[in-house]
Design an enzyme around this catalytic site. Sequence first.
Site, PDB file in Angstrom:
ATOM      1  N   ASP A   1       0.839  -1.195   0.000  1.00 11.25           N
ATOM      2  CA  ASP A   1       0.000   0.000   0.000  1.00 11.25           C
ATOM      3  C   ASP A   1       0.874   1.245   0.000  1.00 11.25           C
ATOM      4  O   ASP A   1       0.663   2.184  -0.766  1.00 11.25           O
ATOM      5  CB  ASP A   1      -0.878  -0.018   1.253  1.00 11.25           C
ATOM      6  CG  ASP A   1      -2.063   0.912   1.127  1.00 11.25           C
ATOM      7  OD1 ASP A   1      -2.644   1.263   2.157  1.00 11.25           O
ATOM      8  OD2 ASP A   1      -2.407   1.280  -0.007  1.00 11.25           O
TER       9      ASP A   1
ATOM     10  N   ASP B   1      -9.270  -0.696   3.575  1.00 10.87           N
ATOM     11  CA  ASP B   1      -8.696  -0.375   4.871  1.00 10.87           C
ATOM     12  C   ASP B   1      -9.563  -0.915   5.988  1.00 10.87           C
ATOM     13  O   ASP B   1      -9.069  -1.515   6.939  1.00 10.87           O
ATOM     14  CB  ASP B   1      -8.536   1.143   5.010  1.00 10.87           C
ATOM     15  CG  ASP B   1      -7.614   1.701   3.946  1.00 10.87           C
ATOM     16  OD1 ASP B   1      -7.859   2.829   3.475  1.00 10.87           O
ATOM     17  OD2 ASP B   1      -6.647   0.999   3.592  1.00 10.87           O
TER      18      ASP B   1
END
Lengths: 434, 101
Positions: A221, A352
Amino acid sequence: CLHTSAVSTPPEQNGLPPAAPPPQVVEAEEDEDEEITLKYGAKHVIMLFVPVTLCMVVVVATIKSVSFYTQNDGQRLIYTPFPEDTDTVGERAVNSILNATIMITVIIFMTLVLVLLYKYRCYKVIQGWLFVSSLLLLFFFSYIYLKEVFKTYNVAMDYFTLAIIIWNFGVVGMMCIHWKGPLRLQQAYLIMISALMALVFIKYLPEWTAWLILAVISVYDLLAVLCPKGPLRILVETAQERNEPIFPALIYSSTMVWLVNMADTDRPKRNSREAAPPQETQQAPVATPEPSIPSQDDGGFSPNWVNQQQHQLGPLQSTDETRREIQQMPSARPPVEDDDDEERGVKLGLGDFIFYSMLVGKASATASGDWNTTLACFVAILIGLCLTLLLLAIFKKALPALPISIFFGLVFYFATDNIVQPFMDKLALHQFYI
Amino acid sequence: MNLERLPNEEKLGLCRKYYLIGFAFLPFLWLVNVVWFFQEAFIKPAYSEQLQIKSYVKRSALGLLVWVTVLTTWITIFQRFRAEWGEVGDYISFTIPLGTP
Protein backbone atom coordinates in the site's frame (compact mmCIF):
# COMPACT_ATOMS: atom_id res chain seq x y z
CA CYS A 1 -5.87 4.91 1.39
CA LEU A 2 -7.15 8.04 2.80
CA HIS A 3 -8.12 11.23 1.25
CA THR A 4 -9.83 14.27 2.42
CA SER A 5 -11.94 16.19 0.08
CA ALA A 6 -11.04 19.58 1.29
CA VAL A 7 -11.57 21.55 4.25
CA SER A 8 -14.11 23.86 5.61
CA THR A 9 -15.01 26.97 3.78
CA PRO A 10 -14.60 30.25 5.45
CA PRO A 11 -17.68 32.36 5.90
CA GLU A 12 -18.67 34.13 2.78
CA GLN A 13 -18.12 37.75 2.47
CA ASN A 14 -21.16 39.56 1.36
CA GLY A 15 -19.90 43.04 1.48
CA LEU A 16 -17.45 44.61 -0.85
CA PRO A 17 -14.21 42.85 -0.43
CA PRO A 18 -11.18 45.07 -0.73
CA ALA A 19 -9.81 45.05 -4.20
CA ALA A 20 -6.39 44.09 -3.06
CA PRO A 21 -6.35 42.79 0.43
CA PRO A 22 -3.28 43.80 2.34
CA PRO A 23 -0.78 40.98 2.77
CA GLN A 24 -1.19 40.74 6.51
CA VAL A 25 -4.86 40.11 6.13
CA VAL A 26 -4.16 37.36 3.69
CA GLU A 27 -1.70 35.82 6.04
CA ALA A 28 -3.99 36.02 8.96
CA GLU A 29 -6.58 34.41 6.80
CA GLU A 30 -4.14 31.74 5.87
CA ASP A 31 -3.47 30.95 9.48
CA GLU A 32 -7.11 30.93 10.19
CA ASP A 33 -7.68 28.71 7.24
CA GLU A 34 -5.16 26.29 8.51
CA GLU A 35 -6.67 26.29 11.89
CA ILE A 36 -10.06 25.70 10.45
CA THR A 37 -8.54 23.00 8.34
CA LEU A 38 -7.15 21.20 11.29
CA LYS A 39 -10.22 21.63 13.42
CA TYR A 40 -12.51 20.56 10.69
CA GLY A 41 -10.19 17.77 9.85
CA ALA A 42 -10.21 16.63 13.44
CA LYS A 43 -13.96 16.43 13.37
CA HIS A 44 -13.88 14.21 10.37
CA VAL A 45 -11.25 12.06 11.95
CA ILE A 46 -13.58 11.36 14.77
CA MET A 47 -16.26 10.66 12.24
CA LEU A 48 -14.12 7.93 10.83
CA PHE A 49 -13.54 6.35 14.19
CA VAL A 50 -17.15 5.37 14.49
CA PRO A 51 -17.46 3.26 11.35
CA VAL A 52 -14.07 1.65 11.84
CA THR A 53 -15.00 0.75 15.39
CA LEU A 54 -18.39 -0.54 14.31
CA CYS A 55 -16.87 -2.74 11.69
CA MET A 56 -14.41 -4.16 14.17
CA VAL A 57 -17.12 -4.71 16.74
CA VAL A 58 -19.22 -6.63 14.26
CA VAL A 59 -16.31 -8.80 13.26
CA VAL A 60 -15.20 -9.51 16.81
CA ALA A 61 -18.75 -10.20 17.95
CA THR A 62 -19.23 -12.67 15.13
CA ILE A 63 -15.92 -14.37 15.74
CA LYS A 64 -16.69 -14.78 19.38
CA SER A 65 -20.15 -16.13 18.95
CA VAL A 66 -20.29 -17.96 15.66
CA SER A 67 -17.75 -20.72 15.75
CA PHE A 68 -17.94 -21.29 12.04
CA TYR A 69 -15.50 -18.53 11.32
CA THR A 70 -12.81 -19.97 13.49
CA GLN A 71 -13.20 -23.59 12.51
CA ASN A 72 -10.62 -25.02 10.31
CA ASP A 73 -12.50 -27.06 7.78
CA GLY A 74 -9.43 -27.73 5.81
CA GLN A 75 -10.69 -25.58 3.00
CA ARG A 76 -8.52 -22.95 1.60
CA LEU A 77 -8.75 -20.27 -0.95
CA ILE A 78 -7.27 -21.05 -4.29
CA TYR A 79 -4.92 -18.19 -3.67
CA THR A 80 -3.33 -19.85 -0.73
CA PRO A 81 -2.80 -23.40 -1.80
CA PHE A 82 -0.11 -24.38 0.63
CA PRO A 83 -1.36 -25.94 3.81
CA GLU A 84 -0.08 -24.83 7.13
CA ASP A 85 -0.53 -27.95 9.12
CA THR A 86 2.82 -29.34 8.19
CA ASP A 87 5.23 -31.34 10.23
CA THR A 88 7.99 -28.94 10.79
CA VAL A 89 8.09 -25.30 11.62
CA GLY A 90 10.38 -24.67 8.73
CA GLU A 91 7.94 -26.14 6.26
CA ARG A 92 5.16 -24.10 7.73
CA ALA A 93 7.17 -20.93 7.42
CA VAL A 94 8.02 -21.68 3.82
CA ASN A 95 4.43 -22.50 2.99
CA SER A 96 3.12 -19.35 4.53
CA ILE A 97 5.68 -17.24 2.71
CA LEU A 98 4.69 -18.88 -0.54
CA ASN A 99 1.02 -18.30 0.17
CA ALA A 100 1.61 -14.66 0.96
CA THR A 101 3.65 -14.26 -2.19
CA ILE A 102 0.94 -15.74 -4.33
CA MET A 103 -1.66 -13.55 -2.73
CA ILE A 104 0.31 -10.38 -3.11
CA THR A 105 1.09 -11.21 -6.71
CA VAL A 106 -2.58 -11.66 -7.40
CA ILE A 107 -3.27 -8.32 -5.79
CA ILE A 108 -0.59 -6.51 -7.70
CA PHE A 109 -1.82 -8.07 -10.89
CA MET A 110 -5.38 -7.01 -10.19
CA THR A 111 -4.34 -3.50 -9.40
CA LEU A 112 -2.40 -3.27 -12.61
CA VAL A 113 -5.32 -4.62 -14.57
CA LEU A 114 -7.48 -2.02 -12.95
CA VAL A 115 -5.12 0.80 -13.77
CA LEU A 116 -4.84 -0.37 -17.35
CA LEU A 117 -8.56 -0.62 -17.70
CA TYR A 118 -8.87 2.85 -16.35
CA LYS A 119 -6.19 4.23 -18.60
CA TYR A 120 -7.81 2.80 -21.66
CA ARG A 121 -11.17 4.03 -20.60
CA CYS A 122 -12.86 0.67 -20.24
CA TYR A 123 -15.18 2.11 -17.66
CA LYS A 124 -17.93 -0.34 -18.37
CA VAL A 125 -15.71 -3.25 -17.54
CA ILE A 126 -14.72 -1.73 -14.26
CA GLN A 127 -18.25 -0.91 -13.32
CA GLY A 128 -19.42 -4.36 -14.27
CA TRP A 129 -16.68 -5.90 -12.19
CA LEU A 130 -17.60 -3.83 -9.17
CA PHE A 131 -21.23 -4.59 -9.66
CA VAL A 132 -20.68 -8.32 -9.78
CA SER A 133 -18.43 -8.32 -6.78
CA SER A 134 -20.84 -6.35 -4.68
CA LEU A 135 -23.59 -8.68 -5.82
CA LEU A 136 -21.56 -11.61 -4.63
CA LEU A 137 -20.88 -10.05 -1.29
CA LEU A 138 -24.37 -8.87 -0.64
CA PHE A 139 -26.12 -12.05 -1.55
CA PHE A 140 -23.87 -14.99 -1.27
CA PHE A 141 -21.74 -14.12 1.70
CA SER A 142 -24.60 -12.74 3.68
CA TYR A 143 -26.50 -15.95 2.98
CA ILE A 144 -23.67 -17.95 4.46
CA TYR A 145 -23.36 -15.57 7.35
CA LEU A 146 -27.05 -15.83 8.15
CA LYS A 147 -26.95 -19.58 7.90
CA GLU A 148 -24.14 -19.79 10.39
CA VAL A 149 -25.74 -17.34 12.77
CA PHE A 150 -28.97 -19.31 12.73
CA LYS A 151 -27.13 -22.51 13.34
CA THR A 152 -25.27 -21.00 16.22
CA TYR A 153 -28.41 -19.77 17.90
CA ASN A 154 -30.30 -22.92 17.06
CA VAL A 155 -33.12 -21.15 15.32
CA ALA A 156 -35.33 -22.74 12.74
CA MET A 157 -35.74 -20.85 9.54
CA ASP A 158 -37.69 -21.66 6.47
CA TYR A 159 -36.64 -21.01 2.94
CA PHE A 160 -39.40 -18.57 2.23
CA THR A 161 -38.57 -16.14 5.01
CA LEU A 162 -34.90 -16.56 4.33
CA ALA A 163 -35.39 -15.76 0.67
CA ILE A 164 -37.32 -12.64 1.54
CA ILE A 165 -34.65 -11.51 3.97
CA ILE A 166 -31.71 -12.09 1.68
CA TRP A 167 -33.50 -10.63 -1.30
CA ASN A 168 -34.39 -7.46 0.59
CA PHE A 169 -30.99 -7.08 2.14
CA GLY A 170 -29.25 -7.60 -1.16
CA VAL A 171 -31.39 -5.44 -3.38
CA VAL A 172 -31.58 -2.52 -0.99
CA GLY A 173 -27.83 -2.85 -0.51
CA MET A 174 -27.16 -2.72 -4.22
CA MET A 175 -29.41 0.29 -4.56
CA CYS A 176 -27.80 2.16 -1.72
CA ILE A 177 -24.31 1.44 -2.82
CA HIS A 178 -24.54 1.79 -6.56
CA TRP A 179 -27.41 4.12 -7.01
CA LYS A 180 -29.06 6.46 -4.59
CA GLY A 181 -29.93 5.88 -1.03
CA PRO A 182 -29.86 7.49 2.35
CA LEU A 183 -26.34 8.25 3.49
CA ARG A 184 -26.57 6.45 6.79
CA LEU A 185 -27.90 3.33 5.19
CA GLN A 186 -25.16 3.39 2.60
CA GLN A 187 -22.55 3.75 5.29
CA ALA A 188 -24.14 0.90 7.22
CA TYR A 189 -24.05 -1.34 4.18
CA LEU A 190 -20.45 -0.52 3.47
CA ILE A 191 -19.55 -1.40 7.03
CA MET A 192 -21.46 -4.65 6.78
CA ILE A 193 -19.83 -5.78 3.61
CA SER A 194 -16.41 -4.88 4.91
CA ALA A 195 -17.13 -6.97 7.97
CA LEU A 196 -18.28 -9.86 5.78
CA MET A 197 -15.13 -9.71 3.73
CA ALA A 198 -12.96 -9.56 6.80
CA LEU A 199 -14.74 -12.62 8.16
CA VAL A 200 -14.11 -14.51 4.95
CA PHE A 201 -10.46 -13.69 5.19
CA ILE A 202 -10.26 -14.71 8.79
CA LYS A 203 -11.85 -18.01 8.03
CA TYR A 204 -9.96 -18.94 4.95
CA LEU A 205 -6.49 -17.67 5.50
CA PRO A 206 -4.30 -19.88 7.63
CA GLU A 207 -2.54 -18.33 10.59
CA TRP A 208 0.91 -17.38 9.57
CA THR A 209 -0.21 -16.57 6.07
CA ALA A 210 -2.70 -14.08 7.40
CA TRP A 211 -0.17 -12.17 9.46
CA LEU A 212 2.32 -12.19 6.66
CA ILE A 213 -0.25 -10.96 4.21
CA LEU A 214 -1.16 -8.10 6.50
CA ALA A 215 2.43 -7.02 6.74
CA VAL A 216 3.08 -7.34 3.04
CA ILE A 217 -0.11 -5.54 2.09
CA SER A 218 0.84 -2.56 4.20
CA VAL A 219 4.17 -2.32 2.51
CA TYR A 220 2.52 -2.67 -0.85
CA ASP A 221 0.00 0.00 0.00
CA LEU A 222 2.78 2.34 0.97
CA LEU A 223 4.61 1.74 -2.26
CA ALA A 224 1.59 1.80 -4.52
CA VAL A 225 0.32 5.07 -3.19
CA LEU A 226 3.49 7.03 -2.68
CA CYS A 227 5.94 5.89 -5.31
CA PRO A 228 5.82 7.81 -8.56
CA LYS A 229 5.42 4.62 -10.51
CA GLY A 230 2.95 3.10 -8.14
CA PRO A 231 -0.25 1.93 -9.81
CA LEU A 232 -2.47 3.89 -7.53
CA ARG A 233 -0.55 7.03 -7.99
CA ILE A 234 -0.86 6.57 -11.73
CA LEU A 235 -4.56 6.05 -11.30
CA VAL A 236 -4.98 9.29 -9.44
CA GLU A 237 -2.85 11.25 -11.79
CA THR A 238 -4.69 9.93 -14.80
CA ALA A 239 -7.98 10.87 -13.22
CA GLN A 240 -6.69 14.31 -12.51
CA GLU A 241 -5.45 14.80 -16.01
CA ARG A 242 -8.76 13.86 -17.38
CA ASN A 243 -10.39 16.00 -14.84
CA GLU A 244 -12.78 13.32 -13.84
CA PRO A 245 -13.68 11.83 -10.61
CA ILE A 246 -12.11 8.52 -9.96
CA PHE A 247 -14.76 6.06 -10.95
CA PRO A 248 -17.04 5.41 -8.09
CA ALA A 249 -15.32 2.88 -6.04
CA LEU A 250 -15.33 1.30 -2.76
CA ILE A 251 -14.88 4.18 -0.54
CA TYR A 252 -16.50 5.12 2.66
CA SER A 253 -17.22 8.76 2.90
CA SER A 254 -17.91 10.45 6.16
CA THR A 255 -20.28 12.91 4.61
CA MET A 256 -22.16 13.54 1.50
CA VAL A 257 -20.17 14.77 -1.34
CA TRP A 258 -21.44 16.58 -4.32
CA LEU A 259 -21.07 16.07 -7.98
CA VAL A 260 -19.28 18.98 -9.36
CA ASN A 261 -16.88 19.97 -11.91
CA MET A 262 -13.56 20.18 -10.38
CA ALA A 263 -10.90 22.60 -11.26
CA ASP A 264 -13.19 24.79 -13.16
CA THR A 265 -11.14 27.87 -13.23
CA ASP A 266 -13.50 30.05 -15.16
CA ARG A 267 -16.18 29.59 -12.64
CA PRO A 268 -14.42 29.91 -9.39
CA LYS A 269 -17.53 30.67 -7.46
CA ARG A 270 -18.81 27.19 -7.91
CA ASN A 271 -15.56 25.73 -6.99
CA SER A 272 -15.36 27.30 -3.67
CA ARG A 273 -17.62 24.77 -2.19
CA GLU A 274 -17.49 21.73 -4.22
CA ALA A 275 -14.32 20.24 -5.32
CA ALA A 276 -14.94 16.99 -3.84
CA PRO A 277 -15.07 14.15 -6.21
CA PRO A 278 -18.49 12.77 -6.73
CA GLN A 279 -18.05 9.94 -4.43
CA GLU A 280 -21.51 9.99 -3.24
CA THR A 281 -22.08 6.52 -4.35
CA GLN A 282 -19.52 4.19 -3.26
CA GLN A 283 -19.60 0.83 -4.54
CA ALA A 284 -19.21 -2.34 -3.02
CA PRO A 285 -15.90 -3.44 -2.08
CA VAL A 286 -14.03 -5.14 -4.59
CA ALA A 287 -14.15 -8.64 -5.09
CA THR A 288 -13.44 -11.32 -2.78
CA PRO A 289 -11.37 -14.29 -3.27
CA GLU A 290 -13.56 -17.26 -3.81
CA PRO A 291 -13.59 -19.68 -1.06
CA SER A 292 -12.95 -23.05 -2.47
CA ILE A 293 -16.19 -24.52 -1.35
CA PRO A 294 -18.61 -23.12 -3.70
CA SER A 295 -17.45 -23.99 -7.09
CA GLN A 296 -18.46 -21.68 -9.77
CA ASP A 297 -17.18 -18.43 -10.88
CA ASP A 298 -13.86 -17.40 -9.98
CA GLY A 299 -14.08 -14.18 -8.24
CA GLY A 300 -10.45 -13.76 -8.49
CA PHE A 301 -10.90 -10.32 -7.27
CA SER A 302 -8.42 -8.83 -5.17
CA PRO A 303 -10.04 -7.43 -2.18
CA ASN A 304 -7.40 -5.04 -1.75
CA TRP A 305 -7.18 -2.90 -4.65
CA VAL A 306 -9.77 -1.06 -2.81
CA ASN A 307 -7.59 0.16 -0.15
CA GLN A 308 -5.80 1.75 -2.88
CA GLN A 309 -8.53 3.92 -4.04
CA GLN A 310 -7.35 7.33 -4.48
CA HIS A 311 -9.08 10.45 -4.81
CA GLN A 312 -8.26 13.58 -6.28
CA LEU A 313 -5.57 15.69 -5.00
CA GLY A 314 -6.88 18.44 -7.12
CA PRO A 315 -9.75 19.64 -5.06
CA LEU A 316 -7.71 20.62 -2.11
CA GLN A 317 -5.50 22.82 -4.08
CA SER A 318 -8.33 24.50 -5.82
CA THR A 319 -10.06 25.28 -2.61
CA ASP A 320 -7.36 27.38 -1.15
CA GLU A 321 -6.89 29.28 -4.29
CA THR A 322 -10.47 29.74 -5.15
CA ARG A 323 -11.27 30.90 -1.73
CA ARG A 324 -8.87 33.71 -2.03
CA GLU A 325 -10.08 34.41 -5.48
CA ILE A 326 -13.57 34.77 -4.28
CA GLN A 327 -12.60 37.14 -1.62
CA GLN A 328 -11.08 39.29 -4.25
CA MET A 329 -13.95 39.28 -6.59
CA PRO A 330 -16.36 42.15 -6.75
CA SER A 331 -19.36 41.71 -4.64
CA ALA A 332 -21.70 41.84 -7.55
CA ARG A 333 -21.40 38.16 -8.03
CA PRO A 334 -24.40 36.16 -7.03
CA PRO A 335 -24.06 34.53 -3.69
CA VAL A 336 -22.78 31.06 -3.89
CA GLU A 337 -25.66 28.69 -3.72
CA ASP A 338 -25.50 25.59 -1.69
CA ASP A 339 -25.09 25.51 1.92
CA ASP A 340 -21.76 24.95 3.38
CA ASP A 341 -22.05 22.49 6.07
CA GLU A 342 -20.21 19.36 5.69
CA GLU A 343 -19.87 18.69 2.12
CA ARG A 344 -16.45 17.51 2.41
CA GLY A 345 -15.50 14.64 4.40
CA VAL A 346 -12.71 12.28 4.75
CA LYS A 347 -12.82 9.20 2.69
CA LEU A 348 -11.40 5.90 3.63
CA GLY A 349 -11.13 2.98 1.29
CA LEU A 350 -13.11 -0.10 2.16
CA GLY A 351 -10.03 -2.22 1.89
CA ASP A 352 -8.70 -0.38 4.87
CA PHE A 353 -11.79 -1.28 6.84
CA ILE A 354 -11.42 -4.85 5.80
CA PHE A 355 -7.83 -5.18 6.87
CA TYR A 356 -8.26 -3.39 10.14
CA SER A 357 -11.16 -5.63 11.04
CA MET A 358 -9.25 -8.66 9.87
CA LEU A 359 -6.41 -7.84 12.18
CA VAL A 360 -8.60 -7.32 15.18
CA GLY A 361 -10.72 -10.33 14.33
CA LYS A 362 -7.74 -12.58 14.02
CA ALA A 363 -6.41 -11.23 17.27
CA SER A 364 -9.62 -12.07 19.04
CA ALA A 365 -9.79 -15.48 17.43
CA THR A 366 -6.36 -16.73 18.11
CA ALA A 367 -4.81 -14.80 20.89
CA SER A 368 -4.05 -16.43 24.15
CA GLY A 369 -4.73 -13.21 25.96
CA ASP A 370 -8.21 -12.97 24.64
CA TRP A 371 -9.72 -9.58 25.34
CA ASN A 372 -6.47 -7.95 26.36
CA THR A 373 -4.92 -8.59 23.02
CA THR A 374 -8.05 -7.67 21.12
CA LEU A 375 -8.34 -4.37 22.90
CA ALA A 376 -4.68 -3.64 22.46
CA CYS A 377 -4.93 -4.20 18.73
CA PHE A 378 -8.04 -2.10 18.55
CA VAL A 379 -6.38 0.80 20.29
CA ALA A 380 -3.29 0.41 18.15
CA ILE A 381 -5.30 0.62 14.98
CA LEU A 382 -7.16 3.70 16.11
CA ILE A 383 -3.94 5.39 17.05
CA GLY A 384 -2.53 4.50 13.67
CA LEU A 385 -5.62 5.93 12.00
CA CYS A 386 -5.27 9.14 13.98
CA LEU A 387 -1.68 9.52 12.94
CA THR A 388 -2.52 8.81 9.34
CA LEU A 389 -5.25 11.42 9.37
CA LEU A 390 -2.90 13.89 10.97
CA LEU A 391 -0.45 13.30 8.19
CA LEU A 392 -3.28 13.71 5.76
CA ALA A 393 -4.08 17.11 7.18
CA ILE A 394 -0.44 18.08 6.90
CA PHE A 395 0.33 16.75 3.48
CA LYS A 396 -3.06 17.13 1.92
CA LYS A 397 -2.56 14.31 -0.50
CA ALA A 398 -4.00 10.89 -0.75
CA LEU A 399 -2.20 8.68 1.67
CA PRO A 400 -2.08 4.97 2.32
CA ALA A 401 -4.09 4.25 5.42
CA LEU A 402 -2.82 0.78 6.06
CA PRO A 403 0.87 0.96 6.92
CA ILE A 404 0.87 2.86 10.17
CA SER A 405 -2.18 1.20 11.66
CA ILE A 406 -1.27 -2.30 10.60
CA PHE A 407 2.26 -1.86 11.79
CA PHE A 408 1.12 -0.72 15.21
CA GLY A 409 -1.53 -3.40 15.26
CA LEU A 410 0.94 -6.15 14.50
CA VAL A 411 3.45 -4.88 17.01
CA PHE A 412 0.83 -4.64 19.71
CA TYR A 413 -0.58 -8.03 18.89
CA PHE A 414 2.67 -9.90 19.11
CA ALA A 415 3.89 -7.91 22.04
CA THR A 416 0.72 -8.30 24.03
CA ASP A 417 0.30 -11.92 23.23
CA ASN A 418 3.81 -12.90 24.08
CA ILE A 419 4.84 -10.50 26.75
CA VAL A 420 1.98 -8.73 28.40
CA GLN A 421 -0.39 -11.63 28.66
CA PRO A 422 1.89 -14.08 30.43
CA PHE A 423 2.80 -11.23 32.74
CA MET A 424 -0.86 -10.59 33.54
CA ASP A 425 -1.47 -14.29 34.02
CA LYS A 426 1.35 -14.56 36.47
CA LEU A 427 0.11 -11.58 38.36
CA ALA A 428 -3.36 -12.99 38.56
CA LEU A 429 -1.96 -16.30 39.62
CA HIS A 430 -0.18 -14.76 42.51
CA GLN A 431 -3.07 -12.42 43.22
CA PHE A 432 -0.84 -9.47 42.90
CA TYR A 433 -2.70 -6.39 41.78
CA ILE A 434 -0.86 -3.50 40.35
CA MET B 1 -27.27 11.13 -0.87
CA ASN B 2 -28.48 14.16 0.87
CA LEU B 3 -32.07 15.03 0.22
CA GLU B 4 -31.47 18.62 1.11
CA ARG B 5 -29.55 19.25 -2.00
CA LEU B 6 -31.96 17.80 -4.46
CA PRO B 7 -34.52 19.85 -6.30
CA ASN B 8 -38.08 18.97 -5.49
CA GLU B 9 -38.90 17.20 -8.71
CA GLU B 10 -36.00 14.88 -8.18
CA LYS B 11 -37.10 14.14 -4.68
CA LEU B 12 -40.50 13.24 -6.01
CA GLY B 13 -38.97 11.09 -8.69
CA LEU B 14 -36.83 9.27 -6.17
CA CYS B 15 -39.73 8.67 -3.81
CA ARG B 16 -41.80 7.39 -6.66
CA LYS B 17 -39.10 5.04 -7.88
CA TYR B 18 -38.59 3.64 -4.43
CA TYR B 19 -42.30 3.09 -4.13
CA LEU B 20 -42.58 1.32 -7.46
CA ILE B 21 -39.53 -0.86 -7.04
CA GLY B 22 -40.83 -1.91 -3.64
CA PHE B 23 -43.49 -3.96 -5.38
CA ALA B 24 -40.86 -6.53 -6.22
CA PHE B 25 -41.22 -8.21 -2.84
CA LEU B 26 -39.20 -5.52 -1.15
CA PRO B 27 -40.87 -4.38 2.05
CA PHE B 28 -37.51 -3.21 3.31
CA LEU B 29 -37.35 -0.77 0.48
CA TRP B 30 -40.75 0.58 1.46
CA LEU B 31 -39.51 0.96 4.98
CA VAL B 32 -36.52 2.92 3.76
CA ASN B 33 -38.83 5.04 1.67
CA VAL B 34 -41.07 5.84 4.61
CA VAL B 35 -38.25 6.67 6.98
CA TRP B 36 -36.24 8.66 4.51
CA PHE B 37 -39.05 10.73 3.10
CA PHE B 38 -41.00 11.08 6.28
CA GLN B 39 -39.54 14.41 7.13
CA GLU B 40 -39.97 15.63 3.60
CA ALA B 41 -43.56 14.59 3.43
CA PHE B 42 -44.92 15.54 6.78
CA ILE B 43 -42.66 17.87 8.65
CA LYS B 44 -41.41 20.28 6.07
CA PRO B 45 -43.46 23.29 5.10
CA ALA B 46 -45.55 22.64 2.04
CA TYR B 47 -44.19 22.83 -1.44
CA SER B 48 -45.66 21.84 -4.72
CA GLU B 49 -44.58 18.24 -4.91
CA GLN B 50 -45.12 17.53 -1.30
CA LEU B 51 -48.63 16.24 -1.77
CA GLN B 52 -47.53 13.54 -4.13
CA ILE B 53 -44.60 12.60 -1.95
CA LYS B 54 -47.00 12.32 0.94
CA SER B 55 -49.20 9.95 -0.99
CA TYR B 56 -46.25 7.77 -1.95
CA VAL B 57 -45.04 7.64 1.60
CA LYS B 58 -48.49 6.71 2.82
CA ARG B 59 -48.85 3.99 0.24
CA SER B 60 -45.41 2.62 1.04
CA ALA B 61 -46.33 2.54 4.70
CA LEU B 62 -49.50 0.67 3.85
CA GLY B 63 -47.66 -1.86 1.76
CA LEU B 64 -45.12 -2.27 4.51
CA LEU B 65 -47.86 -2.94 7.03
CA VAL B 66 -49.39 -5.59 4.83
CA TRP B 67 -46.06 -7.33 4.40
CA VAL B 68 -45.30 -7.18 8.09
CA THR B 69 -48.62 -8.81 8.94
CA VAL B 70 -48.18 -11.52 6.36
CA LEU B 71 -44.64 -12.29 7.43
CA THR B 72 -45.41 -12.27 11.12
CA THR B 73 -48.32 -14.63 10.63
CA TRP B 74 -46.29 -16.98 8.52
CA ILE B 75 -43.33 -16.97 10.90
CA THR B 76 -45.52 -17.60 13.90
CA ILE B 77 -47.25 -20.48 12.19
CA PHE B 78 -43.98 -21.91 11.03
CA GLN B 79 -42.22 -21.72 14.36
CA ARG B 80 -45.15 -23.12 16.22
CA PHE B 81 -46.08 -25.97 13.97
CA ARG B 82 -42.82 -26.86 12.32
CA ALA B 83 -42.12 -29.83 14.46
CA GLU B 84 -45.58 -31.22 13.92
CA TRP B 85 -45.42 -31.09 10.19
CA GLY B 86 -42.88 -33.85 10.05
CA GLU B 87 -41.30 -34.27 6.70
CA VAL B 88 -42.82 -31.26 5.06
CA GLY B 89 -41.58 -29.15 7.92
CA ASP B 90 -38.07 -30.36 7.45
CA TYR B 91 -38.24 -29.89 3.75
CA ILE B 92 -39.01 -26.23 3.95
CA SER B 93 -36.57 -25.61 6.75
CA PHE B 94 -33.34 -23.96 6.01
CA THR B 95 -31.83 -24.64 9.39
CA ILE B 96 -33.17 -27.19 11.74
CA PRO B 97 -32.46 -26.68 15.39
CA LEU B 98 -30.80 -29.46 17.23
CA GLY B 99 -32.18 -31.01 20.35
CA THR B 100 -35.73 -31.75 21.26
CA PRO B 101 -38.31 -29.93 19.18
